[in-house]
Design an enzyme around this catalytic site. Sequence first.
Site, PDB file in Angstrom:
ATOM      1  N   ARG B  53       0.662  -1.044  -0.375  1.00  0.00           N
ATOM      2  CA  ARG B  53      -0.010  -0.433  -0.137  1.00  0.00           C
ATOM      3  C   ARG B  53       1.132   1.677   0.088  1.00  0.00           C
ATOM      4  O   ARG B  53       0.173   2.243  -0.532  1.00  0.00           O
ATOM      5  CB  ARG B  53      -0.545   0.221   1.484  1.00  0.00           C
ATOM      6  CG  ARG B  53      -0.364  -0.042   2.571  1.00  0.00           C
ATOM      7  CD  ARG B  53      -0.761  -1.073   3.436  1.00  0.00           C
ATOM      8  NE  ARG B  53      -1.085  -2.342   3.328  1.00  0.00           N
ATOM      9  CZ  ARG B  53      -2.293  -2.845   2.786  1.00  0.00           C
ATOM     10  NH1 ARG B  53      -3.885  -2.367   2.595  1.00  0.00           N
ATOM     11  NH2 ARG B  53      -2.433  -3.757   2.607  1.00  0.00           N
ATOM     12  N   THR B  54       1.559   1.058   0.635  1.00  0.00           N
ATOM     13  CA  THR B  54       2.664   2.509   0.703  1.00  0.00           C
ATOM     14  C   THR B  54       3.628   2.679  -0.693  1.00  0.00           C
ATOM     15  O   THR B  54       3.706   3.937  -1.092  1.00  0.00           O
ATOM     16  CB  THR B  54       3.712   2.230   2.124  1.00  0.00           C
ATOM     17  OG1 THR B  54       3.499   2.348   3.010  1.00  0.00           O
ATOM     18  CG2 THR B  54       4.440   3.897   1.617  1.00  0.00           C
ATOM     19  N   LYS B  82      25.576  -7.012  -4.153  1.00  0.00           N
ATOM     20  CA  LYS B  82      26.003  -6.389  -4.934  1.00  0.00           C
ATOM     21  C   LYS B  82      27.391  -5.962  -3.442  1.00  0.00           C
ATOM     22  O   LYS B  82      28.168  -5.827  -3.451  1.00  0.00           O
ATOM     23  CB  LYS B  82      26.692  -6.439  -6.110  1.00  0.00           C
ATOM     24  CG  LYS B  82      25.965  -7.147  -6.884  1.00  0.00           C
ATOM     25  CD  LYS B  82      26.447  -6.002  -8.263  1.00  0.00           C
ATOM     26  CE  LYS B  82      25.705  -7.068  -9.959  1.00  0.00           C
ATOM     27  NZ  LYS B  82      25.175  -6.103 -10.908  1.00  0.00           N
ATOM     28  N   ARG B 103      11.918   3.128   1.833  1.00  0.00           N
ATOM     29  CA  ARG B 103      11.764   2.570   2.936  1.00  0.00           C
ATOM     30  C   ARG B 103      12.993   1.210   2.823  1.00  0.00           C
ATOM     31  O   ARG B 103      13.463   0.604   2.201  1.00  0.00           O
ATOM     32  CB  ARG B 103      10.450   1.341   2.874  1.00  0.00           C
ATOM     33  CG  ARG B 103      10.198   0.080   3.961  1.00  0.00           C
ATOM     34  CD  ARG B 103       8.849  -0.300   3.501  1.00  0.00           C
ATOM     35  NE  ARG B 103       7.842   0.199   3.926  1.00  0.00           N
ATOM     36  CZ  ARG B 103       6.302   0.006   3.901  1.00  0.00           C
ATOM     37  NH1 ARG B 103       6.665  -0.961   4.433  1.00  0.00           N
ATOM     38  NH2 ARG B 103       5.844   0.587   4.787  1.00  0.00           N
ATOM     39  N   HIS B 131       7.290   6.743  10.445  1.00  0.00           N
ATOM     40  CA  HIS B 131       6.743   6.480   8.718  1.00  0.00           C
ATOM     41  C   HIS B 131       5.813   7.477   8.649  1.00  0.00           C
ATOM     42  O   HIS B 131       4.762   7.247   8.941  1.00  0.00           O
ATOM     43  CB  HIS B 131       6.297   4.854   8.859  1.00  0.00           C
ATOM     44  CG  HIS B 131       5.286   4.106   7.593  1.00  0.00           C
ATOM     45  ND1 HIS B 131       5.578   5.337   6.305  1.00  0.00           N
ATOM     46  CD2 HIS B 131       4.541   3.049   7.228  1.00  0.00           C
ATOM     47  CE1 HIS B 131       4.976   4.447   6.011  1.00  0.00           C
ATOM     48  NE2 HIS B 131       4.098   3.293   6.215  1.00  0.00           N
TER      49      HIS B 131
END
Lengths: 307, 307, 307
Positions: B53-54, B82, B103, B131
């Site tokens: 959703r975010t 890597k 995020r 958040h």
Amino acid sequence: MRHDHLLSAGQLTREDIEAVLDRAAEMAADPAGVAERHADRLLALCFFEPSTRTKMSFDAAMKRLGGDTVDMGTVESSSVKKGESLADTVRVIEGYADGIVLRHPSEGAAKLAAEFVDVPVVNAGDGAGQHPSQTLLDLYTMRENAGLDDLTVGIMGDLKYGRTVHSLAEALATFDARMHFVSPESLRLPRSVQFDLHEAGARLREHTELDEVLPELDVLYVTRIQRERFPDENEYQKVAGQYQIDADTLAAARDDLTVMHPLPRVDEIAPDVDGTEHAQYFPQAHNGVPVRMALLDELLSGDGGDR
Amino acid sequence: MRHDHLLSAGQLTREDIEAVLDRAAEMAADPAGVAERHADRLLALCFFEPSTRTKMSFDAAMKRLGGDTVDMGTVESSSVKKGESLADTVRVIEGYADGIVLRHPSEGAAKLAAEFVDVPVVNAGDGAGQHPSQTLLDLYTMRENAGLDDLTVGIMGDLKYGRTVHSLAEALATFDARMHFVSPESLRLPRSVQFDLHEAGARLREHTELDEVLPELDVLYVTRIQRERFPDENEYQKVAGQYQIDADTLAAARDDLTVMHPLPRVDEIAPDVDGTEHAQYFPQAHNGVPVRMALLDELLSGDGGDR
Amino acid sequence: MRHDHLLSAGQLTREDIEAVLDRAAEMAADPAGVAERHADRLLALCFFEPSTRTKMSFDAAMKRLGGDTVDMGTVESSSVKKGESLADTVRVIEGYADGIVLRHPSEGAAKLAAEFVDVPVVNAGDGAGQHPSQTLLDLYTMRENAGLDDLTVGIMGDLKYGRTVHSLAEALATFDARMHFVSPESLRLPRSVQFDLHEAGARLREHTELDEVLPELDVLYVTRIQRERFPDENEYQKVAGQYQIDADTLAAARDDLTVMHPLPRVDEIAPDVDGTEHAQYFPQAHNGVPVRMALLDELLSGDGGDR
């Protein structure tokens, strides 16, 4: 440039390259001027191997030209794991887009793809083979910082498995640059690449120590020792940690030395270099956008895009 | 609001928050009015952890503003595996876009990223940390349903590991809301968060049973007991299944109680609540789009986007 | 067509189908005419199973209409693995987009989704169930090559697990086509599908050998023996390699036979067929774009998109 596909740096003449770099510089200077240039056009992103910067910068380049992209997604989320051949995959995808950017683990994959489709194909890396758009952004960065005339370039690190190095060396040869290759014995430039460079009249020398040549260099191009290219973990460990530079190392360099790296880096360049005037590896990555804009513009305009 | 980045709810004053919510309400009421507002601008989506959703709502928000996005893809398909550092990754990506939504599993990741880049960074969740855009859409939803004045809010479930709760509580304190925290002992609000709330003059009480406070509440904010935040599976099992509500539970609530949930839910809210007037968790999720539009508009306009 | 959702081929009348195919042909002939038709509209791509061609062609179709997409990403990178129900996922996502394209491993998933949301839902494959947009592009391809009147179609391969076959047969029945089903005993068309076809008055026969019917066919529709649909590896091996065609096989066919395949193919059609006039499987895949454009246009215009 009058090409249907971009498969290898070797297909480009010096004039081709200069035309793309000129166009990229124009686009970088005036992005608004091309912001709608390829509106309504779609570019397919077909990455059969992980990628961040190449994929994101092609994506950004296409969108900066007003176009859009359709993404094949990862191999795990695609038909490929059902056993489809590359030839079939690209013949399907050409119906969804006006061009294809392809990264694939197998050398020659882009060339094969180009034989099967009518839309332009850009080779975005084929195994240990070519990665020509990387070469163009490398040359663009060198031109912006040091010019491309009478250039002395050191190329250090993994010269055996690093595909960016092979394309770059080939292109530098057409600009008659002096090249110094610095690597451990086990990672020397492959014989076949050396042979091709000699055939092209390139001026090159090999070294195992950077300090032999550092003071002469206009550009030092550092590459990552790529773990995933090594057949053997022991061999990787043996050379990992060698061929690293830091601010102290660069004390012996010219003040205007340009340090480049195709990224990602691990330990090859210490963070204390980041703040120096030498560090051009982040701008180099950013140059991927205007260079790929110029490239896409050229290829997409070939089949009616210039309208 | 005059900020370069959005890193935590705590950086926003009450006035900042109200300005964003006002702007979001305007945009929700007249989306056509902003449908071309950020044409030609690109937002990079950098999600180092799974998200539906975010990520989708930032993606939708940017596109509803006329812009477009470039997606880093999953960690598995990127350079991160890597061994590239976060600082390097974001310094590359800032060259591909006009802003970065990040995020990351590590607390402080967005703050670190913001120190390295010049484009605006939005923290879309950093481990157990902040958040803030979730907080803004939560506040927006409360304002639409109950107003933000003289508010009594119950917050129930996983108050220890739930990052949305910490940001939300901090913001509610600036609106002088009465807060009731309802959780099992093992999932109480962390001492450090409690301390900060007390410092900010917040009015809060802790409970282990919902029925003690349910009749007083304007808003009941339910959170998921997040299995992946638990170091130990046994501890998860012990509390799973507690702190669930259904239509019967809500019989003791005020008629105009607003039930919210950051989603995804598992069993915390029974499906028989979905059809009641209380249920605002789906509209809450949808509010992510106008709120993130307002937020992006503010941040992107700061560096020349308002044109 | 006056439908809110496209869930199965069976919901479409002959007139509905012809209207979509007509519209698709118009759009294929004049893409520029619709290049801005759904500007500012977003389509959510929700693929709970791997897909290349269906997902990319919906993506391309939406963008060719001037709109854009928001992608849920893979299940691994989404909230689904946190235990969210499909009903919750789609109720959230409907707030991010103007329509939802859904592929899901469970039969009936799209129908369930459609019961929970107000935006149009397109079934892009639900397990062994339906895949109606594939059916439409198959019919479009047949119409372009052989016309839909008085048609004789052979359908060969995996008729038991192949969902495309069931939708297609249902639709061909409405055009009163003669159908010949060619498969090994273990992969015959399921009784339930046969029953429905007989109920609809379809003219069908079953065969175990292609050569019995090849000379009569206008269209030969070949399907892949899908390994992932087999409960048992041994059973797969037993039939793999059977029911393959090559240029020699087709010597017995009519000159104007159209060979189709939903792709990906593995060994069912030899590469020596690709260069013949019969081969229409790549154009068939490409037809996914105009057909899905027509379909999306219809569904999105229903809720105010036609502006």
